[in-house]
Design a protein around this motif. Structure first.
Motif, PDB file in Angstrom:
ATOM      1  N   PHE A 277       9.299   6.112  22.399  1.00 38.67           N
ATOM      2  CA  PHE A 277       9.192   7.474  22.930  1.00 38.67           C
ATOM      3  C   PHE A 277       7.747   7.773  23.346  1.00 38.67           C
ATOM      4  CE2 PHE A 277       8.350  11.988  22.386  1.00 38.67           C
ATOM      5  CZ  PHE A 277       9.406  12.581  23.063  1.00 38.67           C
ATOM      6  N   ALA A 278       6.787   7.453  22.458  1.00 44.98           N
ATOM      7  CA  ALA A 278       5.382   7.727  22.758  1.00 44.98           C
ATOM      8  C   ALA A 278       4.912   6.929  23.967  1.00 44.98           C
ATOM      9  CB  ALA A 278       4.517   7.403  21.536  1.00 44.98           C
ATOM     10  N   GLY A 279       5.315   5.667  24.038  1.00 40.65           N
ATOM     11  CA  GLY A 279       4.921   4.837  25.170  1.00 40.65           C
ATOM     12  C   GLY A 279       5.503   5.326  26.473  1.00 40.65           C
ATOM     13  N   MET A 280       6.751   5.772  26.447  1.00 43.45           N
ATOM     14  CA  MET A 280       7.393   6.303  27.649  1.00 43.45           C
ATOM     15  C   MET A 280       6.699   7.566  28.135  1.00 43.45           C
ATOM     16  SD  MET A 280      11.503   5.814  27.121  1.00 43.45           S
ATOM     17  CE  MET A 280      12.295   4.256  27.543  1.00 43.45           C
ATOM     18  N   VAL A 281       6.377   8.450  27.206  1.00 39.64           N
ATOM     19  CA  VAL A 281       5.705   9.693  27.580  1.00 39.64           C
ATOM     20  C   VAL A 281       4.344   9.395  28.194  1.00 39.64           C
ATOM     21  CG1 VAL A 281       4.663  11.809  26.698  1.00 39.64           C
ATOM     22  CG2 VAL A 281       6.944  11.114  25.914  1.00 39.64           C
ATOM     23  N   LEU A 282       3.592   8.478  27.584  1.00 37.11           N
ATOM     24  CA  LEU A 282       2.275   8.131  28.110  1.00 37.11           C
ATOM     25  C   LEU A 282       2.380   7.549  29.518  1.00 37.11           C
ATOM     26  CD1 LEU A 282      -0.791   7.633  27.805  1.00 37.11           C
ATOM     27  CD2 LEU A 282      -0.223   5.402  26.827  1.00 37.11           C
ATOM     28  N   ALA A 283       3.269   6.571  29.700  1.00 36.49           N
ATOM     29  CA  ALA A 283       3.408   5.931  31.013  1.00 36.49           C
ATOM     30  C   ALA A 283       3.956   6.909  32.044  1.00 36.49           C
ATOM     31  CB  ALA A 283       4.320   4.712  30.898  1.00 36.49           C
ATOM     32  N   GLY A 284       4.914   7.749  31.633  1.00 38.95           N
ATOM     33  CA  GLY A 284       5.491   8.705  32.570  1.00 38.95           C
ATOM     34  C   GLY A 284       4.494   9.745  33.024  1.00 38.95           C
ATOM     35  N   ALA A 285       3.779  10.342  32.071  1.00 39.09           N
ATOM     36  CA  ALA A 285       2.797  11.368  32.418  1.00 39.09           C
ATOM     37  C   ALA A 285       1.602  10.760  33.147  1.00 39.09           C
ATOM     38  CB  ALA A 285       2.325  12.080  31.153  1.00 39.09           C
ATOM     39  N   GLY A 286       1.078   9.647  32.617  1.00 42.85           N
ATOM     40  CA  GLY A 286      -0.072   9.008  33.245  1.00 42.85           C
ATOM     41  C   GLY A 286       0.248   8.492  34.636  1.00 42.85           C
ATOM     42  N   GLY A 287       1.429   7.884  34.792  1.00 43.34           N
ATOM     43  CA  GLY A 287       1.813   7.369  36.097  1.00 43.34           C
ATOM     44  C   GLY A 287       1.962   8.461  37.132  1.00 43.34           C
ATOM     45  N   SER A 288       2.544   9.600  36.743  1.00 40.50           N
ATOM     46  CA  SER A 288       2.733  10.707  37.683  1.00 40.50           C
ATOM     47  C   SER A 288       1.409  11.340  38.088  1.00 40.50           C
ATOM     48  CB  SER A 288       3.649  11.767  37.062  1.00 40.50           C
ATOM     49  OG  SER A 288       4.950  11.270  36.919  1.00 40.50           O
ATOM     50  N   ILE A 289       0.492  11.453  37.129  1.00 43.34           N
ATOM     51  CA  ILE A 289      -0.803  12.079  37.409  1.00 43.34           C
ATOM     52  C   ILE A 289      -1.678  11.176  38.289  1.00 43.34           C
ATOM     53  CG2 ILE A 289      -2.973  12.860  36.369  1.00 43.34           C
ATOM     54  CD1 ILE A 289      -1.281  13.728  33.916  1.00 43.34           C
ATOM     55  N   LEU A 290      -1.618   9.875  38.037  1.00 46.16           N
ATOM     56  CA  LEU A 290      -2.532   8.949  38.704  1.00 46.16           C
ATOM     57  C   LEU A 290      -1.942   8.240  39.912  1.00 46.16           C
ATOM     58  CD1 LEU A 290      -3.997   7.293  35.465  1.00 46.16           C
ATOM     59  CD2 LEU A 290      -5.063   9.071  36.857  1.00 46.16           C
ATOM     60  N   ALA A 291      -0.620   8.383  40.140  1.00 45.22           N
ATOM     61  CA  ALA A 291       0.033   7.593  41.188  1.00 45.22           C
ATOM     62  C   ALA A 291      -0.542   7.835  42.573  1.00 45.22           C
ATOM     63  CB  ALA A 291       1.534   7.875  41.187  1.00 45.22           C
ATOM     64  N   SER A 292      -0.854   9.087  42.906  1.00 43.68           N
ATOM     65  CA  SER A 292      -1.342   9.394  44.246  1.00 43.68           C
ATOM     66  C   SER A 292      -2.736   8.815  44.489  1.00 43.68           C
ATOM     67  CB  SER A 292      -1.356  10.911  44.470  1.00 43.68           C
ATOM     68  OG  SER A 292      -2.195  11.550  43.505  1.00 43.68           O
ATOM     69  N   ARG A 293      -3.568   8.740  43.446  1.00 41.08           N
ATOM     70  CA  ARG A 293      -4.938   8.231  43.608  1.00 41.08           C
ATOM     71  C   ARG A 293      -5.034   6.733  43.360  1.00 41.08           C
ATOM     72  NH1 ARG A 293      -9.150  11.749  40.318  1.00 41.08           N
ATOM     73  NH2 ARG A 293     -10.532  10.369  41.513  1.00 41.08           N
ATOM     74  N   PHE A 294      -4.150   6.215  42.513  1.00 39.96           N
ATOM     75  CA  PHE A 294      -4.175   4.790  42.184  1.00 39.96           C
ATOM     76  C   PHE A 294      -2.767   4.214  42.374  1.00 39.96           C
ATOM     77  CE2 PHE A 294      -7.327   6.969  39.530  1.00 39.96           C
ATOM     78  CZ  PHE A 294      -8.487   6.306  39.906  1.00 39.96           C
ATOM     79  N   PRO A 295      -2.421   3.778  43.594  1.00 37.49           N
ATOM     80  CA  PRO A 295      -1.056   3.301  43.881  1.00 37.49           C
ATOM     81  C   PRO A 295      -0.621   2.129  43.005  1.00 37.49           C
ATOM     82  CG  PRO A 295      -2.291   3.659  45.907  1.00 37.49           C
ATOM     83  CD  PRO A 295      -3.273   3.782  44.791  1.00 37.49           C
ATOM     84  N   ALA A 296      -1.587   1.365  42.483  1.00 35.45           N
ATOM     85  CA  ALA A 296      -1.234   0.199  41.676  1.00 35.45           C
ATOM     86  C   ALA A 296      -1.057   0.533  40.197  1.00 35.45           C
ATOM     87  CB  ALA A 296      -2.288  -0.889  41.832  1.00 35.45           C
ATOM     88  N   ILE A 297      -1.073   1.826  39.819  1.00 34.14           N
ATOM     89  CA  ILE A 297      -1.045   2.197  38.405  1.00 34.14           C
ATOM     90  C   ILE A 297       0.231   1.719  37.713  1.00 34.14           C
ATOM     91  CG2 ILE A 297      -0.034   4.496  38.810  1.00 34.14           C
ATOM     92  CD1 ILE A 297      -2.700   3.545  36.169  1.00 34.14           C
ATOM     93  N   LEU A 298       1.369   1.764  38.423  1.00 34.06           N
ATOM     94  CA  LEU A 298       2.623   1.319  37.808  1.00 34.06           C
ATOM     95  C   LEU A 298       2.581  -0.178  37.508  1.00 34.06           C
ATOM     96  CD1 LEU A 298       5.343   3.294  39.801  1.00 34.06           C
ATOM     97  CD2 LEU A 298       4.485   3.735  37.506  1.00 34.06           C
ATOM     98  N   LYS A 299       2.003  -0.931  38.439  1.00 37.19           N
ATOM     99  CA  LYS A 299       1.852  -2.373  38.211  1.00 37.19           C
ATOM    100  C   LYS A 299       0.981  -2.626  36.993  1.00 37.19           C
ATOM    101  CE  LYS A 299       0.209  -6.584  40.509  1.00 37.19           C
ATOM    102  NZ  LYS A 299      -0.216  -7.162  41.800  1.00 37.19           N
ATOM    103  N   GLY A 336       7.100  -0.934  19.657  1.00 37.62           N
ATOM    104  CA  GLY A 336       7.880   0.068  20.376  1.00 37.62           C
ATOM    105  C   GLY A 336       7.048   0.768  21.439  1.00 37.62           C
ATOM    106  N   PHE A 337       5.805   1.117  21.102  1.00 39.44           N
ATOM    107  CA  PHE A 337       4.900   1.782  22.041  1.00 39.44           C
ATOM    108  C   PHE A 337       4.685   0.929  23.289  1.00 39.44           C
ATOM    109  CE2 PHE A 337       0.500   2.683  23.451  1.00 39.44           C
ATOM    110  CZ  PHE A 337       0.627   4.039  23.743  1.00 39.44           C
ATOM    111  N   SER A 338       4.447  -0.357  23.085  1.00 38.34           N
ATOM    112  CA  SER A 338       4.223  -1.277  24.199  1.00 38.34           C
ATOM    113  C   SER A 338       5.480  -1.409  25.054  1.00 38.34           C
ATOM    114  CB  SER A 338       3.825  -2.652  23.658  1.00 38.34           C
ATOM    115  OG  SER A 338       2.778  -2.549  22.717  1.00 38.34           O
ATOM    116  N   ASN A 339       6.629  -1.523  24.391  1.00 34.76           N
ATOM    117  CA  ASN A 339       7.903  -1.611  25.113  1.00 34.76           C
ATOM    118  C   ASN A 339       8.140  -0.380  25.966  1.00 34.76           C
ATOM    119  OD1 ASN A 339       9.821  -3.309  22.467  1.00 34.76           O
ATOM    120  ND2 ASN A 339       8.328  -4.087  23.918  1.00 34.76           N
TER     121      ASN A 339
END
Length: 448
Positions: A277-299, A336-339
């Protein structure tokens, strides 16, 4: 529906469909599994084989995705899939009850119903992801992936708690009734959730699909000829194989190596899910905030999540050597966090790659990757348990057997990270031509 037109309310509505799917699946996989093993006294391999079967038949996901591509609408497939899943869930409960009286007949009915369960999950899940891929903007995809998957976990949790209260005092009749009510509620929730969500279907897309619809073989060949789609299929299979290998061995490991009680090992699963849950929230929030400025963030999240998962599993392997002082709970939380990080990033990347291919290709690609995931899940859990038994049969100690499998999982995650490094990020699909060719050629760009 125009690309990027789905707002947060619409994304939440599609998340309700995932919650509906989860509410039925938890009864058909977890509850029926327990009833077969405990109340009926069957070998654990019986429900294990049935659950494996429902994963196996999902290799046909590309067919269902292609069907929604050709029809130009996803919601009929979503509603139809949930309806089939609800009906098959009731059938599986009836089959379980019948096993008590006539095992052979009950088993044949159970096999039939678990095949239908796989069909229902595959049809609904593939089209749901295809709809998200074509209707959610690039910036919202990480958060959308997080929300939709957390809704599924929410559906599983709510269904487990509520159905658990109504199942006691237990009887086979009550099991069938609870399964039926859950299925009806899930279907009604799905119908309400998707109602009108595709109202603005593209006229251009409908025209293109009606004039020259590609056959399934042509569409599959087109997807496999795309180096990025092919590479991502391999990544999904390898990463999900590593992800699922610990499913059946984590709790026995805690009991046999660390001397934990059943309640304590059950708590380990809760700690792991908390980490997810914690890992998903971090990746989801961080990815949405940074996606426009850093297109490779999801990778970067995908690769980083895989590598960190490998490190956590390597630590689990090391813990088998020195269990006395090892912080097992913290180790499990890190796993779990990493997953959670890699899973959300991979799902968001999946939506981006599929969306960039054009609307007439989205469903089949989602089906292809969904099939790779389902097969990997079916093989992973089984392989992890079998490998532990084989290593022990070869003369290794219990800690060494579990440690070896955890180490192997970590190495597979490292291999998945290497594959992910070769996948080109997508900058975002903002427009699509009649058949998606313009998006397919214009949006797959390197982000280095």
């Amino acid at each position: 529906m125009n690309p990027g037109s789905l707002g947060w309310i619409g994304i939440f509505r599609l998340g309700l469909v995932q919650a509906a799917l989860g509410s039925i699946v938890v009864l058909t996989t977890s509850t029926l599994n327990r009833v077969m093993v405990v109340e009926l006294g069957l070998a654990a391999v019986v429900p294990g084989a049935l659950v494996g079967l429902h994963y196996g038949v999902q290799i046909a996901r590309p067919l269902w995705g292609h069907g929604s591509d050709r029809g130009g609408r996803r919601t009929p497939w979503i509603v139809g899939g949930v309806a089939l899943l609800a009906l098959a869930g009731v059938g599986a409960a009836m089959a379980t009850a019948l096993m008590a009286e006539n095992f052979a007949v009950g088993m044949m009915l159970a096999i039939f119903d678990f095949v239908l369960i796989g069909f229902g999950i595959g049809a609904a899940g593939t089209s749901l992801l295809a709809l998200l891929a074509t209707s959610v903007s690039a910036q919202r995809r990480p958060a959308a992936a997080t929300l939709v998957w957390l809704m599924m976990i929410f559906g599983i949790a709510v269904a487990a708690v509520i159905s658990g209260k109504f199942l006691d005092p237990f009887s086979m009749t009550r099991l069938i009734e609870v399964t039926a009510v859950t299925g009806i509620a899930a279907l009604l929730l799905t119908i309400v959730a998707v109602g009108g969500i595709e109202r603005t279907a593209s006229a251009n897309y409908a025209s293109a699909t009606s004039q020259s619809p590609a056959t399934f073989r042509e569409s599959l060949a087109d997807a496999w000829a795309d180096p990025q789609a092919r590479l991502f299929t391999i990544f999904v299979f390898v990463s999900m194989l590593a992800y699922s290998m610990q499913d059946l061995i984590l709790e026995p490991f805690g009991g046999l190596v660390f001397g934990m009680t059943p309640g304590e090992t059950t708590g380990l699963s809760g700690i792991q899910n908390g980490g997810v849950f914690a890992g998903m929230v971090l990746a989801g929030a961080g990815g949405s905030i940074l996606a426009s400025r850093f297109p490779a963030i999801l990778k970067q999240f995908t690769v980083g999540g895989c590598l960190l998962s490998g490190v956590a599993l390597g630590a689990m392997a090391l813990s088998s050597i020195m269990p006395g002082d090892w912080p097992l709970k913290a180790n499990v939380f890190l796993l779990g966090f990493s997953n959670g990080i890699f899973a959300v990033a991979a799902i968001a990347s999946m939506m981006a790659l599929a969306g960039a291919a054009g609307q007439s290709r989205v469903g089949l690609r989602m089906g292809l990757w969904g099939a790779a995931q389902a097969v990997a899940f079916g093989l992973g859990g089984f392989a992890g348990a079998v490998l532990v038994d084989l290593i022990r049969a070869a003369g290794a100690s219990v800690p060494s057997a579990y440690g070896s499998v955890f180490l192997l999982e970590g190495l597979i995650f490292a291999a998945a990270a290497g594959i992910a490094l070769k996948i080109t990020p997508v900058r975002g699909a903002r427009s699509q031509g009649n058949d998606g060719e313009s998006a397919h050629s214009a949006t797959l760009q390197a982000a280095e």
